[in-house]
Design a protein around this motif. Structure first.
Motif, PDB file in Angstrom:
ATOM      1  N   LYS A  11     -13.580 -41.774 -20.417  1.00 62.39           N
ATOM      2  CA  LYS A  11     -13.717 -41.812 -18.962  1.00 62.39           C
ATOM      3  C   LYS A  11     -13.333 -43.166 -18.382  1.00 62.39           C
ATOM      4  N   PHE A  12     -13.498 -44.238 -19.168  1.00 57.95           N
ATOM      5  CA  PHE A  12     -13.230 -45.557 -18.590  1.00 57.95           C
ATOM      6  C   PHE A  12     -12.278 -46.420 -19.404  1.00 57.95           C
ATOM      7  N   ILE A  13     -11.786 -45.931 -20.523  1.00 53.69           N
ATOM      8  CA  ILE A  13     -10.936 -46.755 -21.391  1.00 53.69           C
ATOM      9  C   ILE A  13      -9.664 -47.200 -20.664  1.00 53.69           C
ATOM     10  N   ASP A  14      -9.109 -46.336 -19.814  1.00 56.84           N
ATOM     11  CA  ASP A  14      -7.872 -46.688 -19.114  1.00 56.84           C
ATOM     12  C   ASP A  14      -8.131 -47.201 -17.700  1.00 56.84           C
ATOM     13  N   LYS A  15      -9.398 -47.337 -17.344  1.00 57.63           N
ATOM     14  CA  LYS A  15      -9.752 -47.819 -16.007  1.00 57.63           C
ATOM     15  C   LYS A  15     -10.372 -49.198 -16.112  1.00 57.63           C
ATOM     16  N   LYS A  16     -10.469 -49.844 -14.997  1.00 53.70           N
ATOM     17  CA  LYS A  16     -11.118 -51.144 -14.980  1.00 53.70           C
ATOM     18  C   LYS A  16     -12.623 -50.956 -15.004  1.00 53.70           C
ATOM     19  N   ILE A  17     -13.311 -51.840 -15.695  1.00 51.45           N
ATOM     20  CA  ILE A  17     -14.765 -51.785 -15.771  1.00 51.45           C
ATOM     21  C   ILE A  17     -15.380 -51.859 -14.371  1.00 51.45           C
ATOM     22  N   ALA A  18     -14.767 -52.577 -13.463  1.00 53.13           N
ATOM     23  CA  ALA A  18     -15.289 -52.710 -12.101  1.00 53.13           C
ATOM     24  C   ALA A  18     -15.420 -51.349 -11.426  1.00 53.13           C
ATOM     25  N   SER A  19     -14.481 -50.438 -11.676  1.00 50.33           N
ATOM     26  CA  SER A  19     -14.569 -49.127 -11.031  1.00 50.33           C
ATOM     27  C   SER A  19     -15.736 -48.325 -11.585  1.00 50.33           C
ATOM     28  N   ILE A  20     -16.037 -48.488 -12.849  1.00 53.23           N
ATOM     29  CA  ILE A  20     -17.202 -47.833 -13.447  1.00 53.23           C
ATOM     30  C   ILE A  20     -18.469 -48.421 -12.841  1.00 53.23           C
ATOM     31  N   ARG A  21     -18.492 -49.730 -12.696  1.00 54.19           N
ATOM     32  CA  ARG A  21     -19.660 -50.412 -12.134  1.00 54.19           C
ATOM     33  C   ARG A  21     -19.979 -49.900 -10.731  1.00 54.19           C
ATOM     34  N   GLU A  22     -18.956 -49.582  -9.969  1.00 53.90           N
ATOM     35  CA  GLU A  22     -19.156 -49.070  -8.619  1.00 53.90           C
ATOM     36  C   GLU A  22     -19.831 -47.698  -8.627  1.00 53.90           C
ATOM     37  N   GLY A  23     -19.667 -46.963  -9.711  1.00 51.44           N
ATOM     38  CA  GLY A  23     -20.274 -45.639  -9.818  1.00 51.44           C
ATOM     39  C   GLY A  23     -21.696 -45.665 -10.347  1.00 51.44           C
ATOM     40  N   LEU A  24     -22.168 -46.830 -10.758  1.00 47.73           N
ATOM     41  CA  LEU A  24     -23.532 -46.983 -11.266  1.00 47.73           C
ATOM     42  C   LEU A  24     -24.344 -47.803 -10.286  1.00 47.73           C
ATOM     43  N   THR A  25     -25.638 -47.634 -10.328  1.00 49.40           N
ATOM     44  CA  THR A  25     -26.486 -48.476  -9.499  1.00 49.40           C
ATOM     45  C   THR A  25     -27.807 -48.720 -10.196  1.00 49.40           C
ATOM     46  N   TRP A  26     -28.568 -49.621  -9.652  1.00 54.20           N
ATOM     47  CA  TRP A  26     -29.883 -49.955 -10.182  1.00 54.20           C
ATOM     48  C   TRP A  26     -30.720 -50.452  -9.016  1.00 54.20           C
ATOM     49  N   LEU A  27     -32.005 -50.536  -9.229  1.00 57.45           N
ATOM     50  CA  LEU A  27     -32.935 -50.835  -8.148  1.00 57.45           C
ATOM     51  C   LEU A  27     -32.635 -52.158  -7.449  1.00 57.45           C
ATOM     52  N   ASP A  28     -32.444 -53.230  -8.210  1.00 59.79           N
ATOM     53  CA  ASP A  28     -32.172 -54.538  -7.609  1.00 59.79           C
ATOM     54  C   ASP A  28     -30.942 -54.487  -6.705  1.00 59.79           C
ATOM     55  N   ARG A  29     -29.928 -53.779  -7.155  1.00 56.27           N
ATOM     56  CA  ARG A  29     -28.684 -53.685  -6.379  1.00 56.27           C
ATOM     57  C   ARG A  29     -28.939 -52.951  -5.065  1.00 56.27           C
ATOM     58  N   GLU A  30     -29.697 -51.877  -5.109  1.00 61.98           N
ATOM     59  CA  GLU A  30     -29.957 -51.096  -3.900  1.00 61.98           C
ATOM     60  C   GLU A  30     -30.866 -51.833  -2.922  1.00 61.98           C
ATOM     61  N   LEU A  31     -31.859 -52.527  -3.443  1.00 62.96           N
ATOM     62  CA  LEU A  31     -32.804 -53.234  -2.575  1.00 62.96           C
ATOM     63  C   LEU A  31     -32.297 -54.593  -2.122  1.00 62.96           C
ATOM     64  N   GLY A  32     -31.353 -55.140  -2.857  1.00 52.40           N
ATOM     65  CA  GLY A  32     -30.857 -56.469  -2.529  1.00 52.40           C
ATOM     66  C   GLY A  32     -31.781 -57.577  -2.987  1.00 52.40           C
ATOM     67  N   GLU A  33     -32.766 -57.216  -3.782  1.00 53.84           N
ATOM     68  CA  GLU A  33     -33.698 -58.201  -4.331  1.00 53.84           C
ATOM     69  C   GLU A  33     -34.373 -57.625  -5.573  1.00 53.84           C
ATOM     70  N   GLN A  34     -34.899 -58.502  -6.387  1.00 54.38           N
ATOM     71  CA  GLN A  34     -35.583 -58.081  -7.601  1.00 54.38           C
ATOM     72  C   GLN A  34     -37.056 -57.839  -7.298  1.00 54.38           C
ATOM     73  N   LYS A  35     -37.574 -56.723  -7.779  1.00 55.65           N
ATOM     74  CA  LYS A  35     -38.975 -56.366  -7.555  1.00 55.65           C
ATOM     75  C   LYS A  35     -39.745 -56.447  -8.875  1.00 55.65           C
ATOM     76  N   ASP A  36     -41.005 -56.779  -8.765  1.00 56.00           N
ATOM     77  CA  ASP A  36     -41.902 -56.792  -9.914  1.00 56.00           C
ATOM     78  C   ASP A  36     -42.107 -55.350 -10.390  1.00 56.00           C
ATOM     79  N   MET A  37     -41.997 -55.100 -11.682  1.00 53.95           N
ATOM     80  CA  MET A  37     -42.106 -53.740 -12.201  1.00 53.95           C
ATOM     81  C   MET A  37     -43.471 -53.117 -11.930  1.00 53.95           C
ATOM     82  N   GLU A  38     -44.519 -53.898 -11.911  1.00 54.00           N
ATOM     83  CA  GLU A  38     -45.846 -53.357 -11.606  1.00 54.00           C
ATOM     84  C   GLU A  38     -45.875 -52.831 -10.168  1.00 54.00           C
ATOM     85  N   GLU A  39     -45.240 -53.561  -9.267  1.00 55.84           N
ATOM     86  CA  GLU A  39     -45.153 -53.124  -7.873  1.00 55.84           C
ATOM     87  C   GLU A  39     -44.349 -51.829  -7.773  1.00 55.84           C
ATOM     88  N   VAL A  40     -43.254 -51.744  -8.513  1.00 57.19           N
ATOM     89  CA  VAL A  40     -42.425 -50.538  -8.521  1.00 57.19           C
ATOM     90  C   VAL A  40     -43.231 -49.351  -9.033  1.00 57.19           C
TER      91      VAL A  40
END
Length: 84
Positions: A11-40
């Motif tokens: 799926k990504f061998i012939d593509k740039k890693i950056a394009s794969i990264r755009e298709g993934l997300t994580w909490l810090d990226r969505e919130l724009g800040e890092q949250k304490d896991m206990e708070e989450v």
């Protein structure tokens, strides 16, 4: 992230890693800040309770639940299940 996302290399061998990264997300990226896991955890618990009108309580597994878990783990850790 790519290592644990289980995306086939084809799926990504012939593509740039950056394009794969755009298709993934994580909490810090969505919130724009890092949250304490206990708070989450607390927010997730509270929202689950509100949404399903239940009260979650901390506990331990019963002997029956432990047995069921130990019987099911081999299935869900198997390559056949993971890579079906």
């Amino acid at each position: 992230m790519l290592r644990i996302s289980n995306i086939p290399k084809e799926k990504f061998i012939d593509k740039k890693i950056a394009s794969i990264r755009e298709g993934l997300t994580w909490l810090d990226r969505e919130l724009g800040e890092q949250k304490d896991m206990e708070e989450v955890r607390n927010v997730m618990k509270r929202k689950f309770e509100e949404r399903f009108h239940v009260r979650l309580k901390t506990g331990t597994l019963s002997e029956n639940e432990k047995t069921l878990t130990s019987n099911l783990l081999p299935k869900y850790y198997s390559s056949d299940w993971v890579y079906r």
